[in-house]
Design a protein around this motif. Sequence first.
Motif, PDB file in Angstrom:
ATOM      1  N   VAL A 219       0.848  -1.207   0.000  1.00  0.00           N
ATOM      2  CA  VAL A 219       0.000   0.000   0.000  1.00  0.00           C
ATOM      3  C   VAL A 219       0.875   1.246   0.000  1.00  0.00           C
ATOM      4  N   MET A 220       1.945   1.230   0.780  1.00  0.00           N
ATOM      5  CA  MET A 220       2.840   2.389   0.827  1.00  0.00           C
ATOM      6  C   MET A 220       3.399   2.703  -0.555  1.00  0.00           C
ATOM      7  N   ARG A 221       3.840   1.670  -1.261  1.00  0.00           N
ATOM      8  CA  ARG A 221       4.409   1.889  -2.590  1.00  0.00           C
ATOM      9  C   ARG A 221       3.360   2.404  -3.569  1.00  0.00           C
ATOM     10  N   GLU A 222       2.211   1.753  -3.573  1.00  0.00           N
ATOM     11  CA  GLU A 222       1.177   2.117  -4.550  1.00  0.00           C
ATOM     12  C   GLU A 222       0.596   3.499  -4.282  1.00  0.00           C
ATOM     13  N   ALA A 223       0.416   3.843  -2.993  1.00  0.00           N
ATOM     14  CA  ALA A 223      -0.197   5.132  -2.644  1.00  0.00           C
ATOM     15  C   ALA A 223       0.835   6.214  -2.350  1.00  0.00           C
ATOM     16  N   ASN A 224       2.116   5.879  -2.454  1.00  0.00           N
ATOM     17  CA  ASN A 224       3.197   6.836  -2.244  1.00  0.00           C
ATOM     18  C   ASN A 224       3.118   7.477  -0.858  1.00  0.00           C
ATOM     19  N   VAL A 225       2.955   6.654   0.157  1.00  0.00           N
ATOM     20  CA  VAL A 225       2.858   7.114   1.539  1.00  0.00           C
ATOM     21  C   VAL A 225       4.259   7.199   2.148  1.00  0.00           C
ATOM     22  N   PRO A 226       4.667   8.363   2.684  1.00  0.00           N
ATOM     23  CA  PRO A 226       6.014   8.482   3.253  1.00  0.00           C
ATOM     24  C   PRO A 226       6.231   7.581   4.460  1.00  0.00           C
ATOM     25  N   GLY A 227       5.306   7.653   5.437  1.00  0.00           N
ATOM     26  CA  GLY A 227       5.482   6.884   6.656  1.00  0.00           C
ATOM     27  C   GLY A 227       4.156   6.472   7.265  1.00  0.00           C
ATOM     28  N   VAL A 228       4.143   5.309   7.920  1.00  0.00           N
ATOM     29  CA  VAL A 228       2.921   4.818   8.552  1.00  0.00           C
ATOM     30  C   VAL A 228       3.282   3.958   9.757  1.00  0.00           C
ATOM     31  N   THR A 229       2.436   4.028  10.764  1.00  0.00           N
ATOM     32  CA  THR A 229       2.542   3.153  11.919  1.00  0.00           C
ATOM     33  C   THR A 229       1.250   2.357  12.034  1.00  0.00           C
ATOM     34  N   VAL A 230       1.377   1.062  12.279  1.00  0.00           N
ATOM     35  CA  VAL A 230       0.217   0.180  12.412  1.00  0.00           C
ATOM     36  C   VAL A 230       0.279  -0.511  13.766  1.00  0.00           C
ATOM     37  N   GLY A 231      -0.833  -0.455  14.497  1.00  0.00           N
ATOM     38  CA  GLY A 231      -0.936  -1.149  15.773  1.00  0.00           C
ATOM     39  C   GLY A 231      -2.129  -2.086  15.765  1.00  0.00           C
ATOM     40  N   ILE A 232      -1.937  -3.305  16.241  1.00  0.00           N
ATOM     41  CA  ILE A 232      -3.004  -4.303  16.319  1.00  0.00           C
ATOM     42  C   ILE A 232      -2.947  -4.928  17.711  1.00  0.00           C
ATOM     43  N   TRP A 233      -4.107  -4.968  18.394  1.00  0.00           N
ATOM     44  CA  TRP A 233      -4.141  -5.518  19.737  1.00  0.00           C
ATOM     45  C   TRP A 233      -5.328  -6.470  19.875  1.00  0.00           C
ATOM     46  N   THR A 234      -5.111  -7.623  20.460  1.00  0.00           N
ATOM     47  CA  THR A 234      -6.190  -8.565  20.762  1.00  0.00           C
ATOM     48  C   THR A 234      -5.924  -9.167  22.139  1.00  0.00           C
ATOM     49  N   PRO A 235      -6.954  -9.655  22.816  1.00  0.00           N
ATOM     50  CA  PRO A 235      -6.734 -10.233  24.139  1.00  0.00           C
ATOM     51  C   PRO A 235      -6.072 -11.610  24.109  1.00  0.00           C
ATOM     52  N   ASP A 236      -6.208 -12.329  22.991  1.00  0.00           N
ATOM     53  CA  ASP A 236      -5.706 -13.696  22.986  1.00  0.00           C
ATOM     54  C   ASP A 236      -5.019 -14.131  21.693  1.00  0.00           C
ATOM     55  N   LYS A 237      -4.964 -13.242  20.693  1.00  0.00           N
ATOM     56  CA  LYS A 237      -4.343 -13.610  19.409  1.00  0.00           C
ATOM     57  C   LYS A 237      -3.032 -12.880  19.157  1.00  0.00           C
ATOM     58  N   GLY A 238      -2.571 -12.140  20.172  1.00  0.00           N
ATOM     59  CA  GLY A 238      -1.306 -11.438  20.030  1.00  0.00           C
ATOM     60  C   GLY A 238      -1.481  -9.956  19.784  1.00  0.00           C
ATOM     61  N   ARG A 239      -0.369  -9.262  19.735  1.00  0.00           N
ATOM     62  CA  ARG A 239      -0.368  -7.822  19.439  1.00  0.00           C
ATOM     63  C   ARG A 239       0.783  -7.537  18.489  1.00  0.00           C
ATOM     64  N   TYR A 240       0.641  -6.419  17.773  1.00  0.00           N
ATOM     65  CA  TYR A 240       1.646  -6.089  16.762  1.00  0.00           C
ATOM     66  C   TYR A 240       1.718  -4.580  16.631  1.00  0.00           C
ATOM     67  N   ILE A 241       2.914  -4.030  16.709  1.00  0.00           N
ATOM     68  CA  ILE A 241       3.142  -2.598  16.503  1.00  0.00           C
ATOM     69  C   ILE A 241       4.386  -2.446  15.648  1.00  0.00           C
ATOM     70  N   GLU A 242       4.262  -1.708  14.551  1.00  0.00           N
ATOM     71  CA  GLU A 242       5.429  -1.498  13.690  1.00  0.00           C
ATOM     72  C   GLU A 242       5.260  -0.204  12.905  1.00  0.00           C
ATOM     73  N   SER A 243       6.358   0.471  12.679  1.00  0.00           N
ATOM     74  CA  SER A 243       6.387   1.668  11.840  1.00  0.00           C
ATOM     75  C   SER A 243       7.172   1.388  10.576  1.00  0.00           C
ATOM     76  N   PHE A 244       6.762   2.046   9.502  1.00  0.00           N
ATOM     77  CA  PHE A 244       7.388   1.870   8.192  1.00  0.00           C
ATOM     78  C   PHE A 244       7.655   3.247   7.575  1.00  0.00           C
ATOM     79  N   GLY A 245       8.708   3.339   6.797  1.00  0.00           N
ATOM     80  CA  GLY A 245       8.958   4.562   6.060  1.00  0.00           C
ATOM     81  C   GLY A 245       9.534   5.674   6.912  1.00  0.00           C
ATOM     82  N   VAL A 246       9.329   6.909   6.442  1.00  0.00           N
ATOM     83  CA  VAL A 246       9.977   8.061   7.064  1.00  0.00           C
ATOM     84  C   VAL A 246       8.983   9.080   7.605  1.00  0.00           C
ATOM     85  N   ALA A 247       9.411   9.735   8.674  1.00  0.00           N
ATOM     86  CA  ALA A 247       8.641  10.830   9.251  1.00  0.00           C
ATOM     87  C   ALA A 247       8.969  12.153   8.565  1.00  0.00           C
TER      88      ALA A 247
END
Length: 421
Positions: free
Chosen positions: A78-106
């Motif tokens: 999505v970053m490549r296709e939409a030409n997004v400089p930077g993005v952070t994604v956070g995912i949280w669940t009570p029992d399936k894990g959590r995920y936090i990561e940043s991509f690209g530049v600020a």
Amino acid sequence: MTHSCRRLRRGVVTAVAAGMLMVPMTGGTAFGAPASVPAGATAVGPLGPTDPASPSPGVFTELTPDVVNQIEQSVQQVMREANVPGVTVGIWTPDKGRYIESFGVADKSTGEEMSPDLFLRIGSESKTFTVTSLLELVDQNKVGLDDPIGKYIDGVPNGDEITLRQLAGMRSGLFNYSEDDGFFKALTSDPERSFTPQQLLDYSFKHPVLFQPGEKFYYCNTNLVLLGLVVEKMSGQSLGAFIKDNVTEPAGMNDTLFPVGAEFPTPHPQGYTNQTATGEVEISTNWNPSWGWAAGSMISTLEDLHAWARTVATGVFPNGDTMITPATQKQRLTTLPTGIPGAAYGLGIFNVQGWIGHNGSLPGYETLTIYLPAAQATIVVMLNTDINHDGTEPSTLFGQAVTKIVTPGNVFNLPAAPAAR
């Protein structure tokens, strides 16, 4: 929505259940775009519409290394296709894990990396805080959702007929100030200027009403400015102070604020927008968000939005205290169709294929904060551009890409709605 600077005028709502603010956003885009539905449409339940043919609605995929790899590949695509400089994604669940990561530049000029600890302008997600404030006053018996706005604010077209409920539900019929030509020229000619709430209303009230109250859904920033003034009048506090004392501090959201000007806590990314007088991409970091005020001027962080997702969707603070009474929260989550397939709107909040929340879009920045009650799962997306890709807000593209993997039975998708004119 188009990529031209005229997008500012549309007061968009695009992202999710709310980001919608959007026009030059003050908050959201896909959601903010005008759409209509027949009067008297049937409300949908709190979990919103889902496709009965889709895989296991409400089921969340465990965040295994393989799934995480799929998420990262999709985000980067999505970053490549939409030409997004930077993005952070956070995912949280009570029992399936959590995920936090940043991509690209600020910051594209320095190469500074995007990171999860940055402050960001959240645009139309501000609407969820303003409406929460109103609902707290409802619980205090200081206002009634079915009171006419004219009871509190003078000079509103159809003010003796438009109710606070219709304002919060985007069914007032008032003209969206963000679509006024004079406003567009004033904002883009001097994006660091300050607007007062009354100046914003003046841009709206010089136009005739678009339809009778309750007749249609039409995403309109004017509605939220009026509700912000009601909160101030009936609480005796500034809107920012009321939100801090009664919403963000009790929620433990110490990094969320309602700015009085163009202040922007550090660290924060540079924002890149084409909502400009020329349509060329410019840095919007220091632009004054006062034009969004109650509809889209707030600032927050990833962790604060993580806390807010469940709080606003349930009406309960993280410590277990009640923020909104169950009866009032039920009214907030009673949604009506928007004219956008799979998307319904309650009182200052969206329901998109079961995901409850809002998106936000302001020149240079977009966010998406959504909660899936069936899985008790939260997704937050934060990025430093609001430039659409093929007519779709980038925050929506990220939300769709992630949910296709983690909740294939509840895929978030908020296509840009058609312009009203």
